[in-house]
Design a protein around this motif. Structure first.
Motif, PDB file in Angstrom:
ATOM      1  N   ARG A  35     -14.394 -12.518  68.538  1.00 31.13           N
ATOM      2  CA  ARG A  35     -13.101 -12.935  69.075  1.00 31.13           C
ATOM      3  C   ARG A  35     -12.979 -14.446  69.219  1.00 31.13           C
ATOM      4  N   TRP A  36     -14.076 -15.097  69.577  1.00 34.75           N
ATOM      5  CA  TRP A  36     -14.067 -16.543  69.779  1.00 34.75           C
ATOM      6  C   TRP A  36     -15.285 -17.152  69.079  1.00 34.75           C
ATOM      7  N   PRO A  37     -15.082 -18.183  68.257  1.00 34.28           N
ATOM      8  CA  PRO A  37     -16.192 -18.719  67.462  1.00 34.28           C
ATOM      9  C   PRO A  37     -17.254 -19.458  68.262  1.00 34.28           C
ATOM     10  N   GLY A  38     -16.943 -19.858  69.480  1.00 34.19           N
ATOM     11  CA  GLY A  38     -17.937 -20.596  70.244  1.00 34.19           C
ATOM     12  C   GLY A  38     -17.561 -20.723  71.703  1.00 34.19           C
ATOM     13  N   ARG A  39     -18.432 -21.366  72.446  1.00 35.81           N
ATOM     14  CA  ARG A  39     -18.273 -21.515  73.887  1.00 35.81           C
ATOM     15  C   ARG A  39     -16.982 -22.227  74.273  1.00 35.81           C
ATOM     16  N   PRO A  40     -16.640 -23.388  73.660  1.00 36.87           N
ATOM     17  CA  PRO A  40     -15.404 -24.063  74.077  1.00 36.87           C
ATOM     18  C   PRO A  40     -14.157 -23.228  73.843  1.00 36.87           C
ATOM     19  N   HIS A  41     -14.134 -22.465  72.724  1.00 42.37           N
ATOM     20  CA  HIS A  41     -12.979 -21.609  72.451  1.00 42.37           C
ATOM     21  C   HIS A  41     -12.846 -20.526  73.513  1.00 42.37           C
ATOM     22  N   LEU A  42     -13.976 -19.963  73.932  1.00 46.23           N
ATOM     23  CA  LEU A  42     -13.951 -18.927  74.954  1.00 46.23           C
ATOM     24  C   LEU A  42     -13.483 -19.476  76.293  1.00 46.23           C
ATOM     25  N   VAL A  43     -13.968 -20.652  76.661  1.00 43.21           N
ATOM     26  CA  VAL A  43     -13.595 -21.254  77.945  1.00 43.21           C
ATOM     27  C   VAL A  43     -12.104 -21.576  77.978  1.00 43.21           C
TER      28      VAL A  43
ATOM     29  N   ARG B 140     -14.683 -32.673  80.825  1.00 49.15           N
ATOM     30  CA  ARG B 140     -15.490 -33.866  80.569  1.00 49.15           C
ATOM     31  C   ARG B 140     -16.308 -33.730  79.286  1.00 49.15           C
ATOM     32  N   HIS B 141     -16.302 -32.556  78.684  1.00 46.68           N
ATOM     33  CA  HIS B 141     -17.076 -32.337  77.466  1.00 46.68           C
ATOM     34  C   HIS B 141     -16.172 -32.540  76.244  1.00 46.68           C
ATOM     35  N   PRO B 142     -16.629 -33.331  75.267  1.00 46.58           N
ATOM     36  CA  PRO B 142     -15.771 -33.682  74.116  1.00 46.58           C
ATOM     37  C   PRO B 142     -15.231 -32.486  73.359  1.00 46.58           C
ATOM     38  N   GLU B 143     -16.030 -31.413  73.217  1.00 50.02           N
ATOM     39  CA  GLU B 143     -15.559 -30.280  72.426  1.00 50.02           C
ATOM     40  C   GLU B 143     -14.362 -29.599  73.081  1.00 50.02           C
ATOM     41  N   ILE B 144     -14.332 -29.600  74.422  1.00 47.79           N
ATOM     42  CA  ILE B 144     -13.174 -29.052  75.130  1.00 47.79           C
ATOM     43  C   ILE B 144     -11.968 -29.953  74.926  1.00 47.79           C
ATOM     44  N   GLY B 145     -12.178 -31.258  75.019  1.00 46.91           N
ATOM     45  CA  GLY B 145     -11.079 -32.202  74.846  1.00 46.91           C
ATOM     46  C   GLY B 145     -10.424 -32.073  73.487  1.00 46.91           C
ATOM     47  N   ARG B 146     -11.238 -31.917  72.439  1.00 44.37           N
ATOM     48  CA  ARG B 146     -10.681 -31.798  71.093  1.00 44.37           C
ATOM     49  C   ARG B 146      -9.846 -30.529  70.948  1.00 44.37           C
ATOM     50  N   LEU B 147     -10.369 -29.416  71.453  1.00 45.55           N
ATOM     51  CA  LEU B 147      -9.621 -28.166  71.354  1.00 45.55           C
ATOM     52  C   LEU B 147      -8.347 -28.198  72.200  1.00 45.55           C
ATOM     53  N   LEU B 148      -8.456 -28.811  73.381  1.00 42.89           N
ATOM     54  CA  LEU B 148      -7.289 -28.881  74.249  1.00 42.89           C
ATOM     55  C   LEU B 148      -6.177 -29.700  73.598  1.00 42.89           C
ATOM     56  N   LYS B 149      -6.541 -30.797  72.952  1.00 45.28           N
ATOM     57  CA  LYS B 149      -5.542 -31.632  72.281  1.00 45.28           C
ATOM     58  C   LYS B 149      -4.827 -30.844  71.196  1.00 45.28           C
TER      59      LYS B 149
END
Length: 206
Positions: free
Chosen positions: A52-60, A113-122
Motif C-alpha cells: 500500500r505504501w512504498p516506504g516509511r515517509p509515505h505511510l506517515v 524535520r526529516h527531508p524525506e517527509i518535506g519532499r513528499l509534503l511539498k
C-alpha cells in the motif's frame, strides 16, 4: 508476537494500519518508527504495508492525511458566497481543533524535520484535495449566481482557507472556542472575500 488478522480486508485493514502508524509516531517519534513496529501494532505483516505504501515517509503522511482537515466535505449551497465560505471555514476549524486535541501538531513537527517527509509534503500540497475542490465548487456556484465574474482560482488561493485557520491555532482551542464564529466571520470578511473579489477585478494583461 502479534499474529496477522487475516479476516480484515480493504478499508478496515488500511484504517488499522494508519491508526497503528499514528500511535507509533506518537510513542517513539519518526526517527525510531519502523514498518516492523507498525505491522506488529496493527496485527499485520510488512508485505501487506508495503503493498500500500512504498516506504516509511509515505505511510506517515498517509496517517497524517487520515486526520487532516484537508478532508473537508463540500458544504451545502446556502445561496450566498459569504455563507458558503463561513460554513466551509467552520468545518475546517472544527477538524483542526480535533487534530490539536490529538496533539497532531506536536507529533508531526518532529516528522517534518526529516527531508524525506518535506519532499513528499511539498508534492502533496500541490495536488488537488477534497478541501481545494470544495473551495472551487463554492466559487463556481458564486459565479453561476452572478456574485463573482468568471475567475481563475490559483491553487494557493484554494488552499488558503486551511492556512488561515491553522494560523489561529498556536494553542489548542485558540480559535474555535466561544469566539470561534466571530473569528471565522472576520477571516472570511476581512481576508478571503476581498481576495476573491480582487482576483475577479485583476486584468491578466497588466
Amino acid at each position: 508476537m502479534t499474529q496477522p488478522k487475516s479476516r480484515r480486508r480493504g478499508a478496515e485493514l488500511e484504517a488499522a494500519i494508519l491508526d497503528a502508524a499514528w500511535e507509533e509516531l506518537r510513542e517513539v517519534g519518526y526517527g525510531r518508527l519502523t514498518i516492523e513496529g507498525v505491522a506488529a501494532r496493527a496485527g499485520t505483516s510488512k508485505p501487506v504495508i508495503y503493498r500500500r505504501w512504498p516506504g516509511r515517509p509515505h505511510l506517515v503522511l498517509a496517517a497524517w492525511n487520515a486526520r487532516s482537515p484537508s478532508k473537508i466535505p463540500v458544504v451545502q449551497d446556502t445561496g450566498t458566497l459569504r455563507e458558503d465560505l463561513i460554513l466551509l471555514f467552520g468545518s475546517i476549524a472544527r477538524r483542526a481543533n480535533e487534530m490539536l486535541t490529538e496533539m497532531a501538531a506536536g507529533v508531526m513537527s518532529e516528522a517534518f524535520r526529516h527531508p524525506e517527509i518535506g519532499r513528499l509534503l511539498k508534492l502533496r500540497l500541490n495536488e488537488p484535495s477534497p478541501m481545494t475542490e470544495a473551495v472551487e465548487k463554492i466559487v463556481g456556484r458564486a459565479v453561476e449566481r452572478g456574485e463573482l465574474p468568471p475567475i481563475e482560482l490559483p491553487h494557493r488561493t484554494a488552499r488558503l482557507p486551511l492556512v488561515l485557520i491553522r494560523s489561529e491555532y498556536p494553542q489548542p482551542g485558540n480559535c474555535f472556542g466561544e469566539a470561534g464564529e466571530s473569528v471565522i466571520e472576520e477571516i472570511v470578511d476581512d481576508i478571503y472575500l476581498p481576495l476573491l473579489k480582487g482576483l475577479s477585478t485583476t486584468d491578466p494583461d497588466k
